[in-house]
Design a protein around this motif. Structure first.
Motif, PDB file in Angstrom:
ATOM      1  N   ASP A 103       0.831  -1.204   0.000  1.00 21.88           N
ATOM      2  CA  ASP A 103       0.000   0.000   0.000  1.00 21.88           C
ATOM      3  C   ASP A 103       0.866   1.255   0.000  1.00 21.88           C
TER       4      ASP A 103
ATOM      5  N   ARG B 296       0.818   4.024  -3.071  1.00 24.21           N
ATOM      6  CA  ARG B 296       0.523   5.428  -2.769  1.00 24.21           C
ATOM      7  C   ARG B 296       1.599   6.344  -3.352  1.00 24.21           C
TER       8      ARG B 296
ATOM      9  N   HIS C   1       1.132   6.560  -7.271  1.00 20.42           N
ATOM     10  CA  HIS C   1      -0.083   7.184  -7.817  1.00 20.42           C
ATOM     11  C   HIS C   1      -0.472   8.463  -7.082  1.00 20.42           C
ATOM     12  N   ARG C   2       0.426   9.029  -6.277  1.00 20.64           N
ATOM     13  CA  ARG C   2       0.026  10.201  -5.484  1.00 20.64           C
ATOM     14  C   ARG C   2      -0.264  11.421  -6.355  1.00 20.64           C
TER      15      ARG C   2
ATOM     16  N   ILE D  99       4.080  11.213   1.448  1.00 23.99           N
ATOM     17  CA  ILE D  99       3.584   9.940   1.976  1.00 23.99           C
ATOM     18  C   ILE D  99       4.423   9.626   3.209  1.00 23.99           C
TER      19      ILE D  99
ATOM     20  N   ASP E 266       0.064   7.921   6.827  1.00 22.66           N
ATOM     21  CA  ASP E 266      -0.698   7.311   5.738  1.00 22.66           C
ATOM     22  C   ASP E 266      -0.731   5.795   5.851  1.00 22.66           C
TER      23      ASP E 266
END
Length: 711
Positions: free
Chosen positions: A464, A468, A471-472, A491, A612
């Motif tokens: 995960d 993240r 694709h942030r 992140i 996060d």
């Protein structure tokens, strides 16, 4: 006697002088006629016109003549009825007309400029000016001689055209030298760049070598909305625009905006400008260069100039004042514009990060320009998809992409194959500066997902974190899923577990999956006993980490991210201030950070809300320990037939870090004995590890091996 001015021969591809040079020759011809007439008048009133030592001494007759004259208050004599027609009141066209328009010059200013410039074009004027100055060593025009040749009384308003605020002087077209002399005897000099420009040379001023470069047009015009908005902002006043960097490519956008407005982009190296011996003077030369060629200036990032310091703010204000609305000036940086930086406020245009498809197009153009063979540079749908997947986690400007593409192309060329994703990752890591390496320990990842032995839930949390990071920009940027409150695009993850459970190695695996480097913050270089120094050290780390494509690891993070406590003394108050600073800074961070801790309960609860991803690293069970033993021993070390790894995994509850330490110790014992690794050597290494950790050595765990180890 007046004769036509003969221009020197000028060789061009067309075989004849250009219209600009012909106009310049015609104007110099008018200057020559004026000089001839002035020489004739001087000879008529000179008591000894044929004296070979004229200008070396003052005779009594000459002194009487000077005392009888009142030149400064008399009108300047006309230079004949046919002298003025070739000197138009206003420029007709060409470079001289453009110069007058860009610098706000009128006809007398142009005449004064040409009089001062004449010796740089025709050496005859040197000797003539020496004669007219009554000093053969002064071969340039003085202010008094220039006023005389242009028909302006020395005591009239013409002398104010050489004041520091006059267009000729403030713009740098004419330099008034020898300030210690009286005004009328000061020498005038035209910079070589101005003369070269009027002669048709468009090369950048040599005094700006290393400070500025001319940005070329993009290979494929691709005006994005931000570029068009920046171009429109250039015409909304003085032309001062501030691009607020929000993860995009403001330098390239500034250059494209100037190109879209039909201007020549002059990109200034901010670091070189700040380090220049005379930065304010360099700023004036930059402004003159931009106005000469009808260009615009691009300066950034502003953080390089340290605008919060008086010197940096003064340099920005000096550049804005030197430009003075005569040319567009685009500045960019990550800081909001402070009105104290300059007397004028700019139009601010935010620059968001590009979407993955736009970034892929830039990568493909850069790879093609670097001569890369097919593969990721092929331009097909499949190649574009692979290119997007390989580069979506990176945040690079156009210059970094161009340099990284060149490195990737050369790496692939060494092996005679197309560019692959691993080449891009290696090339991107090469773009990371050394600033963060001075503040943290740099690790180039060498492990992968297959090297991890973790529970499925922990692996899902790590996956995960990686997705993240990839694709942030799409989620937080294009889809606008970023919350308010000044939250950055960073992140932040927390890895919690006992020492040796694989937290640092997992951070290395995530960095390897993203094609990035891992920087481990050395807390000994961060924590300082003096109040406020710890926050300064952390700020430097966060700022540097935001500009590199890397994963930042705070090992043993509870040392600086600890809980706030009730204030009982000044030390408690300072500790709470430090924690409050970190709470705010971690929210505005734009990079990827991993915090590790052995005691999650020691972290402030406010940090948990800002995280996060939270991944727990439990102590491995028997099956996981067996897998760890297998991986740590590898396949190269010789093993005895009776080596019982399963028994070791079931009997001894060790973490991955301890298992690796035991494997290394046992390998040394096997190397010393000269025989394959057996169970006795392995258990002996475990016993040494128990004693190192201060754990109890129980018969129930070691069984019959305990007696052998004691022998």
């Amino acid at each position: 006697m007046t004769t036509a001015y003969r221009a020197p021969a000028v060789r061009e591809t067309g075989g004849s002088p250009s219209a600009d040079i012909e106009e310049l020759w015609a104007r110099l011809g008018d200057i020559e006629r004026r000089v001839r007439h002035a020489v004739a008048l001087r000879q008529e009133t000179d008591p000894e016109p044929n004296d070979p030592y004229r200008g070396q001494y003052l005779t009594p007759a000459a002194a009487e003549r000077i005392l009888d004259s009142r030149d400064a208050f008399l009108p300047v004599p006309a230079y004949g009825p046919d002298a003025a027609p070739d000197s138009p009141d206003s420029p007709a066209g060409g470079r001289i007309a453009a110069l007058a328009q860009r610098f706000g010059l009128v006809a007398p200013d142009l005449d004064l400029l040409l009089v001062a410039m004449a010796p740089d074009i025709d050496a005859r004027f040197e000797r003539l000016y020496g004669y007219l100055n009554d000093d053969l060593t002064r071969r340039r025009a003085t202010t008094g001689l220039a006023l005389e040749l242009c028909g302006l009384p020395a005591a009239g308003p013409g002398r104010f055209r050489f004041s520091p605020s006059a267009p000729l002087v403030v713009s740098g077209l004419v330099e008034v030298l020898e300030a210690e002399r009286p005004l009328l005897s000061r020498v005038l000099r035209v910079p070589d760049r101005v003369t070269a420009h009027l002669l048709g040379d468009d090369a950048v001023d040599g005094r700006l070598h290393g400070l500025v470069r001319v940005a070329g047009p993009p290979e494929e015009p691709d005006p994005c909305p931000t570029t068009l908005r920046a171009a429109a902002a250039l015409g909304t006043g003085s032309g001062l625009v501030h691009l607020l960097d929000r993860g995009g490519d403001p330098g390239r956008i500034a250059a494209d905006a100037l190109l879209a407005a039909g201007l020549r982009p002059l990109v200034v190296d901010a670091a070189a400008l700040a380090a220049a011996p005379e930065p304010v003077r360099a700023a004036r030369i930059l402004a003159t260069e931009a106005r000469l060629t009808g260009g615009g200036l691009v300066l950034g990032p502003l953080e390089t100039l340290a605008p919060e310091q008086p010197k940096g703010a003064g340099l920005i204000d000096g550049l804005c004042e030197a430009v003075g609305g005569g040319s567009p000036l685009i500045m960019y940086g990550k800081k909001h514009w402070d009105p104290l930086w300059a007397a004028e406020s700019p139009v601010t245009v935010p620059v968001p990060p590009p979407d993955p498809a736009d970034a892929a197009r830039r990568w493909r153009r850069a790879l093609t320009g670097a001569g890369a063979p097919a593969g990721l540079a092929a331009g097909t749908a499949a190649a574009d998809a692979r290119l997007v997947d390989a580069t979506r986690a990176y945040r690079l400007d156009s210059g970094q992409i161009r340099r990284a593409a060149a490195v990737a192309s050369r790496l692939a060329g060494l092996e005679g194959r197309p560019v692959e994703a691993r080449d891009l990752r290696t090339a991107v890591r090469a773009q990371n500066g050394a600033g963060l390496a001075r503040l943290a320990r740099r690790i180039e990842p060498t492990v992968g997902w297959d090297d991890l032995v973790l529970p499925p839930s922990t692996r899902r949390q790590l996956s995960d974190l990686a997705l993240r990071a990839r694709h942030r920009e799409q989620v937080l940027g294009r889809w606008r899923m970023r919350p308010g409150g000044g939250r950055g695009r960073g992140i932040v993850a927390l890895f919690a577990g006992e020492s040796g459970t694989g937290k640092t190695m997992s951070a290395e695996v995530v960095a390897a999956d993203l094609g990035m480097e891992l920087y481990v913050v050395d807390l000994s270089s961060v924590v300082d006993k003096y109040i406020g120094e710890t926050e300064k050290n952390l700020e430097r780390i966060f700022v540097e980490a935001s500009d590199v494509n890397a994963v930042l690891l705070f090992d043993e993070a509870d040392a600086v991210f600890g809980k706030r406590s009730q204030v009982k003394d000044a030390q408690d108050r300072h500790a709470n201030v430090e924690s409050a600073y970190l709470l705010q800074r971690i929210e505005s961070f734009d990079g990827i950070a991993v915090l590790t801790t052995n005691l999650r309960a020691n972290l402030d609860e406010a940090f948990t809300r800002r995280l996060d991803v939270v991944a727990d690293f439990p102590v491995p069970d028997a099956e996981q320990r067996l897998a760890l033993w297998e991986r740590c021993l590898g396949t190269e070390i010789p093993r005895a037939p009776g080596l019982d790894l399963r028994t070791c995994a079931e009997r001894f509850e060790l973490t991955g870090g301890s298992i690796r330490a035991c494997a290394v110790t046992a390998a040394y014992q096997a190397a010393e004995s000269g025989r394959p690794l057996d169970t006795d050597q392995l258990v002996s290494a475990v016993l040494a590890e128990y004693r190192k950790l201060g754990r109890l050595v129980l018969d129930s765990e070691f069984g019959p091996w305990l007696e052998r180890a004691r022998r």
